[in-house]
Motif scaffolding. Structure first.
Motif, short mmCIF file in Angstrom:
data_model
loop_
_atom_site.label_atom_id
_atom_site.label_comp_id
_atom_site.label_asym_id
_atom_site.label_seq_id
_atom_site.Cartn_x
_atom_site.Cartn_y
_atom_site.Cartn_z
N GLU A 42 0.79 -1.23 0.00
CA GLU A 42 0.00 0.00 0.00
C GLU A 42 0.83 1.28 0.00
OE1 GLU A 42 -3.17 -0.13 -0.37
OE2 GLU A 42 -3.45 -2.27 -0.06
N GLY A 43 2.07 1.21 0.48
CA GLY A 43 2.87 2.42 0.59
C GLY A 43 2.62 3.14 1.90
N GLU A 45 1.65 6.25 2.62
CA GLU A 45 0.48 7.11 2.77
C GLU A 45 -0.80 6.32 3.01
OE1 GLU A 45 0.59 10.34 3.04
OE2 GLU A 45 2.77 10.24 2.82
N TRP A 127 10.22 0.07 1.79
CA TRP A 127 9.26 1.09 2.19
C TRP A 127 9.54 1.58 3.60
CZ3 TRP A 127 6.22 3.88 -0.75
CH2 TRP A 127 5.94 3.42 -2.04
N ARG A 130 12.28 4.07 3.12
CA ARG A 130 11.73 5.31 2.56
C ARG A 130 11.01 6.12 3.63
NH1 ARG A 130 9.19 2.39 -2.80
NH2 ARG A 130 11.11 2.28 -4.05
N GLU A 189 16.00 -1.14 -5.80
CA GLU A 189 15.27 -0.21 -6.65
C GLU A 189 15.81 -0.13 -8.08
OE1 GLU A 189 13.61 3.23 -3.72
OE2 GLU A 189 15.76 3.28 -4.09
#
Length: 212
Positions: A42-43, A45, A127, A130, A189
């Motif tokens: 989902e990431g 956010e 993630w 990040r 990545e």
């Protein structure tokens, strides 16, 4: 500089509310694994405590026994990943440090490979990394971890590089840590460069950083 900063306490001491019963600890770890998987899907956010509860088959009140909100989950994910990566580096220092600069230089690529393997096993690792860079609420996890690692490296490298002022040594080691983590992220990545080439070239750059 590197003698001024004390090693950070163990995770349990850093997190006084961490459950101590085995079953509760196992539940917390399972929640983190599921949250990491969701984060990859989902990431940063879109992930939420409701999504985590749905994946885990728990009610929100049950989840809140362990984490007060999604940022507490992300913080715990980040701390767990940092701790696991740092453990690799600490073992590497113990293994190669007694051999001096040459042994440390020769072991640089092995360190990168072991760290990459830890990252690859961690659910949602890229993630998590990040999130640690993107969110002001989480940056302290990454910064504290990298400073801790730099201090530990400085204790090993300092006697081997007596000609370098402590501030210069700490700065170069701190840069090398930042570079090493950037290379680790790149492995997950960048699809245009073979992973072995990234690891080999990154190790060469790290060796050059502390070449006397």
């Amino acid at each position: 500089m590197y003698e001024a900063m004390e090693p950070e306490p163990a995770t349990v001491e850093r997190c006084p509310n961490l459950p101590r019963q085995r079953r509760a600890l196992e539940t917390r770890e399972r929640l983190l694994d599921m949250a990491g998987e969701l984060l990859a899907e989902e990431g940063v956010e879109r992930i939420s405590t409701n999504l985590i509860c749905a994946r885990a088959g728990m009610t929100p009140p049950a989840l809140y026994r362990y984490f007060k909100d999604k940022y507490a989950v992300l913080e715990a994910l980040g701390q767990r990943l940092m701790d696991r990566q740092n453990a690799v580096l600490f073992r590497w220092l113990e293994r190669c440090g007694p051999g001096g600069l040459q042994a440390l230089a020769d072991g640089a690529e092995g360190l990168l490979r072991e760290t990459a393997a830890v990252t690859a096993r961690e659910p949602g690792a890229i993630w998590i990394l990040r999130a640690l860079r993107a969110s002001p609420r989480l940056a302290h996890v990454r910064l504290a971890s990298h400073r801790l690692v730099t201090d530990r490296m400085a204790r090993v490298y300092g006697p081997l590089l007596p000609h370098l002022p402590e501030a210069v040594l700490w700065r170069r080691l701190r840069l090398s840590i930042e570079f090493g983590f950037a290379a680790d992220e790149m492995l997950h990545e960048e699809t245009l460069i073979a992973k072995d080439d990234v690891l080999r070239d990154a190790a060469a750059i790290l060796r050059h950083t502390l070449d006397p």
